[in-house]
Design a protein around this motif. Sequence first.
Motif, PDB file in Angstrom:
ATOM      1  N   ASP A  86      22.263  84.129  41.421  1.00 58.44           N
ATOM      2  CA  ASP A  86      22.643  82.746  41.114  1.00 58.44           C
ATOM      3  C   ASP A  86      23.900  82.333  41.877  1.00 58.44           C
ATOM      4  O   ASP A  86      23.986  81.222  42.404  1.00 58.44           O
ATOM      5  N   SER A  87      24.883  83.234  41.960  1.00 56.28           N
ATOM      6  CA  SER A  87      26.118  82.946  42.700  1.00 56.28           C
ATOM      7  C   SER A  87      25.837  82.768  44.192  1.00 56.28           C
ATOM      8  O   SER A  87      26.393  81.870  44.834  1.00 56.28           O
ATOM      9  N   ALA A  88      24.980  83.614  44.738  1.00 54.95           N
ATOM     10  CA  ALA A  88      24.647  83.505  46.152  1.00 54.95           C
ATOM     11  C   ALA A  88      23.931  82.194  46.442  1.00 54.95           C
ATOM     12  O   ALA A  88      24.192  81.541  47.468  1.00 54.95           O
ATOM     13  N   VAL A  89      23.016  81.787  45.568  1.00 49.58           N
ATOM     14  CA  VAL A  89      22.312  80.511  45.744  1.00 49.58           C
ATOM     15  C   VAL A  89      23.290  79.355  45.667  1.00 49.58           C
ATOM     16  O   VAL A  89      23.272  78.438  46.507  1.00 49.58           O
ATOM     17  N   ALA A  90      24.182  79.386  44.671  1.00 47.90           N
ATOM     18  CA  ALA A  90      25.173  78.319  44.514  1.00 47.90           C
ATOM     19  C   ALA A  90      26.077  78.235  45.754  1.00 47.90           C
ATOM     20  O   ALA A  90      26.371  77.135  46.242  1.00 47.90           O
ATOM     21  N   ALA A  91      26.485  79.374  46.267  1.00 46.27           N
ATOM     22  CA  ALA A  91      27.352  79.382  47.453  1.00 46.27           C
ATOM     23  C   ALA A  91      26.602  78.838  48.661  1.00 46.27           C
ATOM     24  O   ALA A  91      27.165  78.071  49.457  1.00 46.27           O
ATOM     25  N   ALA A  92      25.338  79.213  48.825  1.00 49.24           N
ATOM     26  CA  ALA A  92      24.546  78.713  49.951  1.00 49.24           C
ATOM     27  C   ALA A  92      24.353  77.202  49.861  1.00 49.24           C
ATOM     28  O   ALA A  92      24.435  76.490  50.870  1.00 49.24           O
ATOM     29  N   LEU A  93      24.123  76.702  48.654  1.00 50.39           N
ATOM     30  CA  LEU A  93      23.963  75.256  48.468  1.00 50.39           C
ATOM     31  C   LEU A  93      25.264  74.516  48.743  1.00 50.39           C
ATOM     32  O   LEU A  93      25.278  73.436  49.336  1.00 50.39           O
TER      33      LEU A  93
ATOM     34  N   VAL B  14      21.160  91.433  34.010  1.00 59.33           N
ATOM     35  CA  VAL B  14      22.043  90.266  33.908  1.00 59.33           C
ATOM     36  C   VAL B  14      22.958  90.200  35.129  1.00 59.33           C
ATOM     37  O   VAL B  14      23.147  89.127  35.721  1.00 59.33           O
ATOM     38  N   GLU B  15      23.502  91.330  35.545  1.00 58.87           N
ATOM     39  CA  GLU B  15      24.384  91.353  36.713  1.00 58.87           C
ATOM     40  C   GLU B  15      23.647  90.925  37.978  1.00 58.87           C
ATOM     41  O   GLU B  15      24.178  90.143  38.786  1.00 58.87           O
ATOM     42  N   VAL B  16      22.424  91.400  38.167  1.00 54.38           N
ATOM     43  CA  VAL B  16      21.634  91.022  39.340  1.00 54.38           C
ATOM     44  C   VAL B  16      21.354  89.521  39.325  1.00 54.38           C
ATOM     45  O   VAL B  16      21.501  88.840  40.343  1.00 54.38           O
ATOM     46  N   HIS B  17      20.973  88.994  38.171  1.00 57.25           N
ATOM     47  CA  HIS B  17      20.731  87.547  38.062  1.00 57.25           C
ATOM     48  C   HIS B  17      21.989  86.754  38.408  1.00 57.25           C
ATOM     49  O   HIS B  17      21.910  85.758  39.141  1.00 57.25           O
ATOM     50  N   ARG B  18      23.113  87.175  37.905  1.00 59.05           N
ATOM     51  CA  ARG B  18      24.364  86.454  38.185  1.00 59.05           C
ATOM     52  C   ARG B  18      24.710  86.518  39.667  1.00 59.05           C
ATOM     53  O   ARG B  18      25.169  85.527  40.247  1.00 59.05           O
ATOM     54  N   ASP B  19      24.483  87.672  40.293  1.00 58.89           N
ATOM     55  CA  ASP B  19      24.743  87.797  41.730  1.00 58.89           C
ATOM     56  C   ASP B  19      23.833  86.865  42.531  1.00 58.89           C
ATOM     57  O   ASP B  19      24.300  86.184  43.466  1.00 58.89           O
TER      58      ASP B  19
END
Length: 170
Positions: free
Chosen positions: A160-167, A153-158
């Motif tokens: 997802d956060s990185a993708v959101a920040a890049a977008l 779950v932590e890896v997925h959240r990391d």
Amino acid sequence: RHVEWYAAARGGIRVLANRGANGIDGVVSTAVGVASATGRPTTALVGDLAFLHDTNALLGLAASGVDLTVVVVDNAGGGIFSFLPQAREVEAEDFERLFATPQDVDIALLAAAHGLGTIGVHEADGLGPALEVARRTRGPHVVHVRTDRTETVEVHRDIDSAVAAALAAG
């Protein structure tokens, strides 16, 4: 879900999905059927509970001649529920009992009882080599990958956060 979320797009493979009444019904049986019907090397990615829910699919598999690799992601229970709101809203003990449905079945021993060999994966970079061994040796195999629900779950959240920040950065 992991393949849908994170696998790189590529050609030359055919992806099939089976969603039983509860999401886990008959997924190993479906993979056996696909491998039997196509006569082609087939790989199924299943969770531990889905694998255990359909162990009858293993009956006679060793002698069937199908070229099937079943990758079992073993997080000792229903890992998908750790991504849902109830993981944070329910007391940990209740969550484990009601949603995670922990199990401690020896996957390799279960496979061996059906005459199937198991390739254990103990490190993240071990999956590729395990799949290569299964591909080279052909026939039915179980690739057993132990994971930790909380870490996943932590890896997925990391990610997802990185993708959101890049977008957001554009």
